[in-house]
Design an enzyme around this catalytic site. Structure first.
Site, mmCIF file in Angstrom:
data_model
loop_
_atom_site.group_PDB
_atom_site.id
_atom_site.type_symbol
_atom_site.label_atom_id
_atom_site.label_comp_id
_atom_site.label_asym_id
_atom_site.label_seq_id
_atom_site.Cartn_x
_atom_site.Cartn_y
_atom_site.Cartn_z
ATOM 1 N N CYS A 2 0.813 -1.230 0.000
ATOM 2 C CA CYS A 2 0.000 0.000 0.000
ATOM 3 C C CYS A 2 0.844 1.278 0.000
ATOM 4 C CB CYS A 2 -0.966 0.076 1.178
ATOM 5 S SG CYS A 2 -2.125 -1.295 1.235
ATOM 6 N N GLY A 28 0.456 -0.741 -4.989
ATOM 7 C CA GLY A 28 -0.823 -1.434 -4.865
ATOM 8 C C GLY A 28 -1.698 -1.168 -6.065
ATOM 9 N N GLY A 105 1.302 -0.447 6.228
ATOM 10 C CA GLY A 105 2.057 -1.258 7.191
ATOM 11 C C GLY A 105 1.198 -2.410 7.665
ATOM 12 N N TYR A 247 13.245 -4.313 -3.510
ATOM 13 C CA TYR A 247 12.200 -4.644 -4.480
ATOM 14 C C TYR A 247 11.075 -3.630 -4.593
ATOM 15 C CZ TYR A 247 7.817 -6.825 -6.013
ATOM 16 O OH TYR A 247 6.621 -7.075 -6.612
#
Ligand code: AMP
Length: 463
Positions: A2, A28, A105, A247
């Site tokens: 997110c 996302g 998170g 990444y």
């Protein structure tokens, strides 16, 4: 995963937040939403829709978001957590005013808190851990929103960056470990922007000012930034997520003091030193490994070539079970460039190996395209442990490196050689100022307590 954005102090708040979401799309693709507040009218509005930003939001929807304050969210799909009811911003009205919240998170005690709140009579509308925060704020016995928010956040464990509006006041906070990023910028025409990554500031021409510090709660009122509270549990060693560098974040973002592209190139260069390969060309698995592959090529002197092309327009595609069985998904996403690969000893650089399934199919594809040898190199160490702090990872059993040795993985992938970057090598590349990181996915060293997991409660879906 997110991404989150807040904009305050400009009549264009929702539109600028929308631009920010565009830049955070990589964080996302499941849903996007914006909530706004108009100080002049006291009106609060919200739009949230499934899909990419370009599908979820448009001119008509943006005109329904008037105001000088906006918070926005881009949602990554996690198992069991899909559906619009789990999209953000969460928006409620409570005794202090209109409240909107976005969260990035993963809380590690959300289920325990949820169960307690449920027993006390709270009614939940979603299955996301973020909703727990809203209940804790609304139920706090503290008097002011500042104190209610500090009270709520101090009960949380795990990883969170939150942006909260209570009427015309904006709050931004980061957990004491600082797992996920959150940066503050000033807008050229006046006003402030806060976002998960600096690439969201860039699209709005905002100037980076500083990070929200681990454990800090910031209040923005009438254009003034004030640090109003420090969350308990001050941690001597912050734990920013190294996997954001490996990444997740965008290469042009500046994160933990490094431009992501620079960090990835350094991983690639170090990988070339630690795991050299006799190859004719270096190729990357686009796009996330591009920078690391360039670094590997720079260090080794082996030319970098574009051997794989990624189709950016795949999205969610219907695939029949028989097609799925034949690596069809991977073929839809990547295509080999035969002229580049044929007869060559190919060094393939990828950023990380998770399940190994994509990589195995890719190796097949490279061989079919005529590669003489395939040497697989990974610009991060073996991923052996799931992430409880917000990166979507499969279970321990599904992580290929948790049950197999490097030789067994080499055999499974069907490559001529396989080499990983060492954990020390990775961290060395991004420790110019003695920084510390969360490396739990590589080492199993989880610093924030795994309350739900230890109580035998499943993880709630998260963001
Ligand atoms: P696999 O071959 O199935 O292990 O997939 C490895 C690929 O997944 C790499 O190219 C990574 O860029 C990508 N990757 C790494 N972490 C994640 C993640 N948490 N979610 C989705 N893809 C990931």
């Amino acid at each position: 995963m997110c991404g989150i954005v807040a904009v305050s102090g400009t009549p264009e708040a929702a539109r600028i937040a929308y631009l920010g979401l565009y830049s955070l799309q990589h964080r996302g693709q499941e849903a996007a939403g914006i909530a706004s507040f108009d100080s002049a009218t006291g009106e609060s509005s919200r739009v949230r829709e499934a899909g990419l930003v370009s599908d979820a939001l448009n001119e008509e929807k943006l005109t329904k978001l008037p105001g000088d304050l906006a918070v926005a969210h881009i949602r990554y799909s996690t198992a069991g957590g899909a559906g619009l009811k789990n999209a953000q911003p969460i928006r409620e009205r409570y005794r202090a005013g209109h409240l909107a919240l976005v969260h990035n998170g993963n809380l590690t005690n959300a289920n325990l808190l949820r169960e307690r709140l449920f027993q006390e009579g709270a009614l939940f509308q979603s299955t996301i851990d973020s909703e727990v925060i809203v209940h804790l704020i609304a139920r706090s016995r503290a008097e002011t929103p500042d104190q209610q928010i500090a009270d709520a956040l101090s009960q949380l464990e795990g990883a969170y960056c939150v942006l909260i509006t209570v009427d015309d006041v904006l709050y931004a906070a980061r957990d004491p470990y600082g797992y996920r990023p959150l940066v503050i910028g000033t807008l050229p025409g006046g006003g402030l922007m806060i976002a998960s990554e600096t690439c969201a500031l860039d699209i709005a021409h905002a100037t980076y000012v500083r990070d929200v510090e681990p454990g800090e709660i910031i209040r923005i009122r009438n254009g003034e930034i004030e640090s109003v509270a420090c969350l308990p549990g001050f941690v001597a060693e912050p734990q920013p997520c190294v996997f954001e560098l490996v990444y997740f974040a965008r290469p042009d973002t500046r994160l933990w003091g490094y431009t992501v592209d620079r960090a990835r190139r350094a991983f690639g260069r170090r990988l070339a030193q630690e795991e050299p390969a006799r190859g004719d060309i270096v190729i990357s698995v686009p796009d996330s490994a591009n920078s690391a592959a360039v670094g590997y090529s720079e260090q080794s002197g082996i030319p970098f070539e574009l051997g794989l092309i990624r189709n950016h327009y795949v999205g969610r595609t219907f695939i029949t079970p028989t097609q799925a069985g034949r690596d069809f998904k991977v073929r839809m996403k990547f295509s080999p460039v035969r002229e580049v690969l044929a007869g060559k000893r190919v060094v393939v650089v990828d950023d990380s190996l998770v399940r190994g399934t994509t990589s195995r199919a890719l190796v097949n594809m490279l061989r079919e395209a005529g590669a003489a040898e395939v040497h697989f190199r990974l610009a991060s160490p073996p991923v052996r442990w799931p992430c409880f702090y917000g990166i979507d990872m499969p279970t321990r059993e599904e992580l290929i490196a948790s049950g197999k040795s490097v030789e067994e993985i080499r055999d499974y992938l069907g490559v001529d050689s396989l080499g990983y970057l060492s954990p020390e090598g990775m961290v060395d590349c991004v420790r110019e100022n003695g920084e510390t990181y969360c490396v739990a996915c590589f080492t199993g060293d989880y610093r924030a307590p795994l309350v739900d997991a230890e109580a035998g409660l499943a993880m709630s879906s998260h963001c």
